[in-house]
Write a protein that holds these residues in place. Structure first.
Motif, PDB file in Angstrom:
ATOM      1  N   UNK A   4     -43.651 -93.807 -16.106  1.00 28.84           N
ATOM      2  CA  UNK A   4     -42.639 -92.787 -16.383  1.00 28.84           C
ATOM      3  C   UNK A   4     -41.280 -93.393 -16.703  1.00 28.84           C
ATOM      4  N   UNK A   5     -40.986 -94.571 -16.222  1.00 28.67           N
ATOM      5  CA  UNK A   5     -39.678 -95.197 -16.381  1.00 28.67           C
ATOM      6  C   UNK A   5     -39.572 -96.073 -17.622  1.00 28.67           C
ATOM      7  N   UNK A   6     -40.602 -96.114 -18.435  1.00 27.37           N
ATOM      8  CA  UNK A   6     -40.568 -96.972 -19.613  1.00 27.37           C
ATOM      9  C   UNK A   6     -39.457 -96.549 -20.562  1.00 27.37           C
ATOM     10  N   UNK A   7     -38.758 -97.526 -21.064  1.00 24.41           N
ATOM     11  CA  UNK A   7     -37.691 -97.268 -22.022  1.00 24.41           C
ATOM     12  C   UNK A   7     -38.283 -97.227 -23.426  1.00 24.41           C
ATOM     13  N   UNK A   8     -37.807 -96.292 -24.224  1.00 22.67           N
ATOM     14  CA  UNK A   8     -38.250 -96.209 -25.614  1.00 22.67           C
ATOM     15  C   UNK A   8     -37.496 -97.260 -26.438  1.00 22.67           C
ATOM     16  N   UNK A   9     -38.185 -97.902 -27.386  1.00 23.34           N
ATOM     17  CA  UNK A   9     -37.499 -98.892 -28.223  1.00 23.34           C
ATOM     18  C   UNK A   9     -36.341 -98.267 -29.001  1.00 23.34           C
ATOM     19  N   UNK A  10     -35.304 -99.041 -29.197  1.00 20.27           N
ATOM     20  CA  UNK A  10     -34.127 -98.605 -29.931  1.00 20.27           C
ATOM     21  C   UNK A  10     -34.078 -99.372 -31.247  1.00 20.27           C
ATOM     22  N   UNK A  22     -36.345 -94.975 -31.357  1.00 23.11           N
ATOM     23  CA  UNK A  22     -37.280 -95.112 -32.470  1.00 23.11           C
ATOM     24  C   UNK A  22     -37.867 -93.772 -32.913  1.00 23.11           C
ATOM     25  N   UNK A  23     -38.124 -92.875 -31.971  1.00 16.59           N
ATOM     26  CA  UNK A  23     -38.747 -91.587 -32.294  1.00 16.59           C
ATOM     27  C   UNK A  23     -37.848 -90.676 -33.130  1.00 16.59           C
ATOM     28  N   UNK A  24     -36.534 -90.922 -33.142  1.00 18.47           N
ATOM     29  CA  UNK A  24     -35.633 -90.065 -33.910  1.00 18.47           C
ATOM     30  C   UNK A  24     -35.361 -90.621 -35.307  1.00 18.47           C
ATOM     31  N   UNK A  25     -35.942 -91.760 -35.637  1.00 17.17           N
ATOM     32  CA  UNK A  25     -35.719 -92.396 -36.928  1.00 17.17           C
ATOM     33  C   UNK A  25     -36.985 -92.377 -37.773  1.00 17.17           C
ATOM     34  N   UNK A  26     -36.813 -92.500 -39.084  1.00 17.87           N
ATOM     35  CA  UNK A  26     -37.920 -92.571 -40.031  1.00 17.87           C
ATOM     36  C   UNK A  26     -38.085 -94.029 -40.451  1.00 17.87           C
ATOM     37  N   UNK A  27     -39.286 -94.552 -40.337  1.00 18.38           N
ATOM     38  CA  UNK A  27     -39.547 -95.928 -40.762  1.00 18.38           C
ATOM     39  C   UNK A  27     -39.875 -95.928 -42.241  1.00 18.38           C
ATOM     40  N   UNK A  28     -39.326 -96.893 -42.968  1.00 19.80           N
ATOM     41  CA  UNK A  28     -39.640 -97.061 -44.382  1.00 19.80           C
ATOM     42  C   UNK A  28     -40.136 -98.483 -44.596  1.00 19.80           C
TER      43      UNK A  28
END
Length: 93
Positions: A4-10, A22-28
């Motif tokens: 539960x405490x895992x940090x999401x990559x930035x 990372x989840x709020x960005x679009x990868x190209x």
């Protein structure tokens, strides 16, 4: 540390240069000198991250950030990403 405490990559947006989860960005990624949106973030190759907004897309194009971030030389075709962000990009120009 629990799961539960895992940090999401930035990652850093190539348009506005701000850091975001990372989840709020679009990868190209680049495929045959075309920049394509990698919605599932699993395509092979060097990737760059962008806020999926017309403002960040326009900033990235103006700064030529796609070519620099993806290490491309010459003309860079970002049509796929622009189409992905439609209708916002076309109506706000």
């Amino acid at each position: 540390m629990s799961a539960e405490c895992k940090m999401e990559p930035v990652r850093t947006c190539i348009g506005c240069r701000s850091r975001a989860p990372r989840s709020s960005l679009l990868r190209v990624v680049s495929q045959n000198s075309h920049v394509v949106a990698d919605v599932t973030a699993v395509l092979p190759g060097r990737g760059a991250w962008l806020h999926p907004t017309p403002e960040c897309y326009r900033l990235a194009v103006r700064k030529r950030a796609f070519g620099r971030a993806l290490r491309l030389h010459g003309e860079v075709d970002t049509g796929n990403v622009e189409n992905r962000l439609n209708p916002q990009v076309m109506t706000n120009e």
